[in-house]
Write a protein that holds these residues in place. Structure first.
Motif, PDB file in Angstrom:
ATOM      1  N   GLN A   1       0.831  -1.211   0.000  1.00  0.00           N
ATOM      2  CA  GLN A   1       0.000   0.000   0.000  1.00  0.00           C
ATOM      3  C   GLN A   1       0.866   1.262   0.000  1.00  0.00           C
ATOM      4  O   GLN A   1       0.535   2.248  -0.674  1.00  0.00           O
TER       5      GLN A   1
ATOM      6  N   LEU B   1       2.188   1.663  -3.553  1.00  0.00           N
ATOM      7  CA  LEU B   1       1.151   2.198  -4.438  1.00  0.00           C
ATOM      8  C   LEU B   1       1.016   3.705  -4.245  1.00  0.00           C
ATOM      9  O   LEU B   1       0.939   4.463  -5.220  1.00  0.00           O
ATOM     10  N   LYS B   2       0.995   4.141  -2.992  1.00  0.00           N
ATOM     11  CA  LYS B   2       0.860   5.569  -2.698  1.00  0.00           C
ATOM     12  C   LYS B   2       2.068   6.342  -3.212  1.00  0.00           C
ATOM     13  O   LYS B   2       1.920   7.397  -3.831  1.00  0.00           O
TER      14      LYS B   2
ATOM     15  N   SER C   1       1.892   6.882  -6.783  1.00  0.00           N
ATOM     16  CA  SER C   1       0.648   7.568  -7.190  1.00  0.00           C
ATOM     17  C   SER C   1      -0.233   6.664  -8.049  1.00  0.00           C
ATOM     18  O   SER C   1      -0.805   7.100  -9.040  1.00  0.00           O
TER      19      SER C   1
ATOM     20  N   GLU D   1      -3.520   4.249  -8.233  1.00  0.00           N
ATOM     21  CA  GLU D   1      -4.811   3.849  -7.675  1.00  0.00           C
ATOM     22  C   GLU D   1      -5.315   2.670  -8.507  1.00  0.00           C
ATOM     23  O   GLU D   1      -5.420   2.764  -9.734  1.00  0.00           O
ATOM     24  N   LEU D   2      -5.585   1.567  -7.838  1.00  0.00           N
ATOM     25  CA  LEU D   2      -6.052   0.384  -8.557  1.00  0.00           C
ATOM     26  C   LEU D   2      -7.463   0.614  -9.095  1.00  0.00           C
ATOM     27  O   LEU D   2      -8.297   1.205  -8.410  1.00  0.00           O
TER      28      LEU D   2
ATOM     29  N   ALA E   1      -5.390  -5.366  -9.511  1.00  0.00           N
ATOM     30  CA  ALA E   1      -6.718  -5.125  -8.940  1.00  0.00           C
ATOM     31  C   ALA E   1      -7.453  -6.438  -8.692  1.00  0.00           C
ATOM     32  O   ALA E   1      -8.110  -6.596  -7.653  1.00  0.00           O
TER      33      ALA E   1
ATOM     34  N   HIS F   1      -5.880  -8.021  -5.663  1.00  0.00           N
ATOM     35  CA  HIS F   1      -6.302  -7.258  -4.479  1.00  0.00           C
ATOM     36  C   HIS F   1      -7.727  -7.639  -4.078  1.00  0.00           C
ATOM     37  O   HIS F   1      -8.006  -7.879  -2.894  1.00  0.00           O
TER      38      HIS F   1
END
Length: 152
Positions: free
Chosen positions: A4, A7-8, A11, A13-14, A75, A78
């Motif tokens: 996480q 991902l942040k 930048s 976003e799934l 995604a 996830h």
């Protein structure tokens, strides 16, 4: 760094993906393995990145499509088990719509491979097949599927 946090930092976003439209499952878990069905180069807005490498699509177009397919793959993982439960991406299978003379599929699919490494770290290292295709579902430029080892 956690998935996480990566991902942040990237930048990223799934995308939110819907259920498959046909008679199959997006993912199937068997023990500590997760099989992820083919994910095409469809953006979060629903646009399908199309074209034919060596004809009307460049290597850069293909890399973008491969990254888009990899985002969809992430995604699906996830949604099924959470990205933090990925022990290892074991195998990535990739197809790229290509003209008869185009032979640089590995460079195109590196877009997906690099994204998996960036997001999952060492757990994103994988064996891979990168093949040409005459045509892919819905005219997509790239399609990926994967076999994932999960933490026990």
């Amino acid at each position: 760094m956690t998935v996480q946090e990566r991902l942040k930092a990237l930048s990223i976003e799934l995308p939110v993906l819907g259920a498959p439209r046909y008679a199959y499952e997006a993912t199937v878990r068997c023990g500590d393995l997760l099989y992820v069905s083919g994910q095409i180069s469809r953006t979060a807005s629903g646009e399908i990145l199309q074209g034919c490498l060596g004809d009307n699509a460049t290597v850069a177009d293909g890399v973008t499509a491969a990254r888009t397919s990899a985002l969809n793959l992430l995604a699906r993982i996830h949604d099924a088990v959470g990205l933090g439960n990925v022990q290892q991406v074991l195998k990535l299978n990739a197809w790229a719509t290509s003209s008869r003379d185009f032979v640089d599929q590995p460079t195109v699919i590196d877009g997906a491979s690099q994204l998996l490494l960036d997001v999952l770290g060492d757990a994103g290292r994988h064996a891979r097949t990168a093949l040409p295709a005459h045509v892919l579902p819905q005219g997509a430029l790239v399609e990926l599927d994967a076999t994932i080892a999960l933490r026990s």
